[in-house]
Design a protein around this motif. Structure first.
Motif, mmCIF file in Angstrom:
data_model
loop_
_atom_site.group_PDB
_atom_site.id
_atom_site.type_symbol
_atom_site.label_atom_id
_atom_site.label_comp_id
_atom_site.label_asym_id
_atom_site.label_seq_id
_atom_site.Cartn_x
_atom_site.Cartn_y
_atom_site.Cartn_z
ATOM 1 N N GLY A 67 -10.536 4.339 14.241
ATOM 2 C CA GLY A 67 -10.038 3.436 14.526
ATOM 3 C C GLY A 67 -9.960 2.701 13.532
ATOM 4 N N VAL A 68 -11.198 2.679 13.086
ATOM 5 C CA VAL A 68 -11.530 1.329 12.011
ATOM 6 C C VAL A 68 -10.538 2.072 11.133
ATOM 7 C CG1 VAL A 68 -12.907 1.091 10.381
ATOM 8 C CG2 VAL A 68 -14.128 0.793 13.087
ATOM 9 N N LEU A 69 -10.952 3.432 10.579
ATOM 10 C CA LEU A 69 -10.597 3.556 9.246
ATOM 11 C C LEU A 69 -8.187 4.651 9.826
ATOM 12 C CD1 LEU A 69 -13.248 5.981 8.355
ATOM 13 C CD2 LEU A 69 -12.621 3.764 7.921
ATOM 14 N N HIS A 70 -8.540 4.161 10.486
ATOM 15 C CA HIS A 70 -6.774 4.484 10.856
ATOM 16 C C HIS A 70 -5.976 4.289 9.925
ATOM 17 C CE1 HIS A 70 -5.797 1.345 13.753
ATOM 18 N NE2 HIS A 70 -4.335 1.149 13.118
ATOM 19 N N ASP A 71 -5.836 2.697 9.563
ATOM 20 C CA ASP A 71 -5.008 2.188 8.866
ATOM 21 C C ASP A 71 -5.572 1.375 7.372
ATOM 22 O OD1 ASP A 71 -2.347 1.870 10.628
ATOM 23 O OD2 ASP A 71 -2.753 0.837 11.428
ATOM 24 N N MET A 72 -5.870 2.358 6.844
ATOM 25 C CA MET A 72 -7.277 2.224 4.998
ATOM 26 C C MET A 72 -6.419 2.323 4.337
ATOM 27 S SD MET A 72 -11.133 2.418 4.404
ATOM 28 C CE MET A 72 -11.525 2.545 2.911
ATOM 29 N N PHE A 73 -5.302 1.571 3.870
ATOM 30 C CA PHE A 73 -4.325 1.271 2.909
ATOM 31 C C PHE A 73 -4.060 -0.063 2.402
ATOM 32 C CE2 PHE A 73 -2.099 1.214 6.656
ATOM 33 C CZ PHE A 73 -0.516 0.304 6.452
ATOM 34 N N TYR A 74 -4.277 -0.027 1.075
ATOM 35 C CA TYR A 74 -4.020 -1.038 0.251
ATOM 36 C C TYR A 74 -2.688 -1.415 -0.531
ATOM 37 C CZ TYR A 74 -9.063 -0.614 0.664
ATOM 38 O OH TYR A 74 -9.994 -0.075 1.616
ATOM 39 N N TYR A 75 -1.433 -2.056 0.624
ATOM 40 C CA TYR A 75 -0.212 -2.168 0.111
ATOM 41 C C TYR A 75 0.779 -2.628 1.298
ATOM 42 C CZ TYR A 75 1.663 2.518 2.476
ATOM 43 O OH TYR A 75 1.183 3.851 2.643
ATOM 44 N N ASP A 76 1.631 -3.778 1.463
ATOM 45 C CA ASP A 76 2.324 -3.818 2.266
ATOM 46 C C ASP A 76 3.653 -2.751 2.439
ATOM 47 O OD1 ASP A 76 4.794 -5.662 3.381
ATOM 48 O OD2 ASP A 76 4.464 -7.659 2.301
ATOM 49 N N TRP A 77 3.250 -2.524 3.976
ATOM 50 C CA TRP A 77 4.220 -2.040 4.342
ATOM 51 C C TRP A 77 5.423 -2.152 4.430
ATOM 52 C CZ3 TRP A 77 6.811 -2.434 9.278
ATOM 53 C CH2 TRP A 77 5.802 -3.940 9.480
ATOM 54 N N ARG A 78 6.028 -2.975 4.211
ATOM 55 C CA ARG A 78 7.302 -3.692 4.438
ATOM 56 C C ARG A 78 8.134 -3.458 3.566
ATOM 57 N NH1 ARG A 78 4.023 -6.031 7.873
ATOM 58 N NH2 ARG A 78 2.908 -8.242 6.687
ATOM 59 N N THR A 79 7.330 -3.673 1.951
ATOM 60 C CA THR A 79 7.787 -3.684 0.802
ATOM 61 C C THR A 79 7.779 -2.322 0.014
ATOM 62 O OG1 THR A 79 6.111 -4.846 -0.241
ATOM 63 C CG2 THR A 79 8.170 -6.146 0.821
ATOM 64 N N THR A 80 6.631 -1.323 0.175
ATOM 65 C CA THR A 80 6.835 -0.213 -0.797
ATOM 66 C C THR A 80 7.090 0.565 -0.129
ATOM 67 O OG1 THR A 80 4.251 -1.318 -0.897
ATOM 68 C CG2 THR A 80 4.387 1.157 -1.051
ATOM 69 N N LYS A 81 7.698 1.593 -0.893
ATOM 70 C CA LYS A 81 8.698 3.123 -0.853
ATOM 71 C C LYS A 81 8.446 4.195 -1.662
ATOM 72 C CE LYS A 81 11.144 -0.159 1.927
ATOM 73 N NZ LYS A 81 10.231 -0.145 3.315
ATOM 74 N N PHE A 82 8.264 5.137 0.134
ATOM 75 C CA PHE A 82 8.072 6.289 -0.528
ATOM 76 C C PHE A 82 9.210 7.451 -1.343
ATOM 77 C CE2 PHE A 82 4.713 5.000 1.671
ATOM 78 C CZ PHE A 82 3.458 4.512 0.069
ATOM 79 N N SER A 83 9.301 7.819 -2.061
ATOM 80 C CA SER A 83 9.850 9.562 -2.283
ATOM 81 C C SER A 83 10.110 10.558 -1.844
ATOM 82 C CB SER A 83 10.065 9.386 -3.592
ATOM 83 O OG SER A 83 8.524 10.184 -4.667
ATOM 84 N N GLN A 84 7.976 10.338 -1.324
ATOM 85 C CA GLN A 84 7.764 11.912 -0.430
ATOM 86 C C GLN A 84 7.946 11.640 1.062
ATOM 87 O OE1 GLN A 84 6.195 9.345 -2.232
ATOM 88 N NE2 GLN A 84 4.406 10.129 -3.199
ATOM 89 N N GLY A 85 7.988 9.840 1.196
ATOM 90 C CA GLY A 85 8.606 10.731 2.636
ATOM 91 C C GLY A 85 7.854 8.743 3.291
ATOM 92 N N SER A 86 7.862 8.807 4.580
ATOM 93 C CA SER A 86 8.079 7.463 5.309
ATOM 94 C C SER A 86 6.794 7.033 5.010
ATOM 95 C CB SER A 86 9.207 7.728 6.271
ATOM 96 O OG SER A 86 7.630 8.579 7.466
#
Length: 163
Positions: A67-86
Motif C-alpha cells: 500500500g505504501v509503495l503502490h503509487d511510488m512514481f515521480y511525475y504528474d499523472w495528469r500531464t505525463t503521457k506514455f507511448s507504451q500504454g496509459s
C-alpha cells in the motif's frame, strides 16, 4: 496534525523502514487526487488496507507495505503521457521498479502493486490482499477528490432549526 496510523505501533513496525526513506518521503511533493499528496494517499491506502487484512487474518504486513509503495512514481499523472500504454497501465510498473530500489519485494507485494489498477486494467489481482488494496485505493481516491466539495455543502449546526 497527527493521524491514527502514527500511533499504531504494529502498523509502524511493518512500514516504518519504508516511511523513513527519502524515496517515499519524496511522494509528499506530488499532488494526488486534487486535494491530497501522493504520500498522504499512499499511507491512507496502506493503513486502511492493513487494518482490513489484519482483521481478516490475511497477510497484513505485505498488504501495508504494498500500500505504501503502490503509487511510488515521480511525475504528474495528469500531464505525463506514455507511448507504451496509459498511466493506469504504466505507473504500477514504474512503482515496482522504484520500490525494488529501496526494498526487496515478495511475490505478493509485487502482485499487489502491479495489479492495484484492476478495473482500469485487465489483469485482476492474484491474491486476496490485492483486492483489498485495489478497492481501498479506489475508496481513498474518491474520498480525497470529493471531501473538500462535500465540506463546502455541509450544513453547519447553526443553520439547523431547533425545536
Amino acid at each position: 496534525m497527527t493521524k491514527k496510523w502514527q500511533y499504531d505501533q504494529e502498523y509502524l513496525a511493518c512500514v516504518g523502514d519504508l516511511l523513513a526513506t527519502e524515496e517515499v518521503q519524496r511522494l509528499a511533493e506530488f499532488t494526488q487526487h486534487f486535494h491530497s499528496t501522493r504520500l498522504d494517499h499512499s499511507i491512507s491506502v496502506s493503513y486502511y488496507s492493513y487494518r482490513i487484512a489484519k482483521k481478516l487474518g490475511w497477510n497484513a504486513k505485505a498488504t501495508a507495505r504494498a500500500g505504501v509503495l503502490h503509487d511510488m512514481f515521480y511525475y504528474d499523472w495528469r500531464t505525463t503521457k506514455f507511448s507504451q500504454g496509459s498511466h493506469a497501465y504504466m505507473h504500477p510498473r514504474i512503482a515496482v521498479k522504484n520500490a525494488e530500489k529501496i526494498t526487496e519485494l515478495s511475490d505478493l507485494e509485487r502482485d499487489i502493486i502491479i495489479k492495484h489498477m484492476w478495473g482500469a486494467t485487465i489483469a485482476p489481482p492474484r491474491y486476496k490482499e490485492g483486492y483489498v488494496v485495489t478497492f481501498v485505493d479506489k475508496y481513498c481516491a474518491i474520498k480525497e477528490a470529493l471531501t473538500p466539495m462535500l465540506r463546502k455543502f455541509k450544513v453547519k449546526p447553526s443553520q439547523t432549526i431547533a425545536r
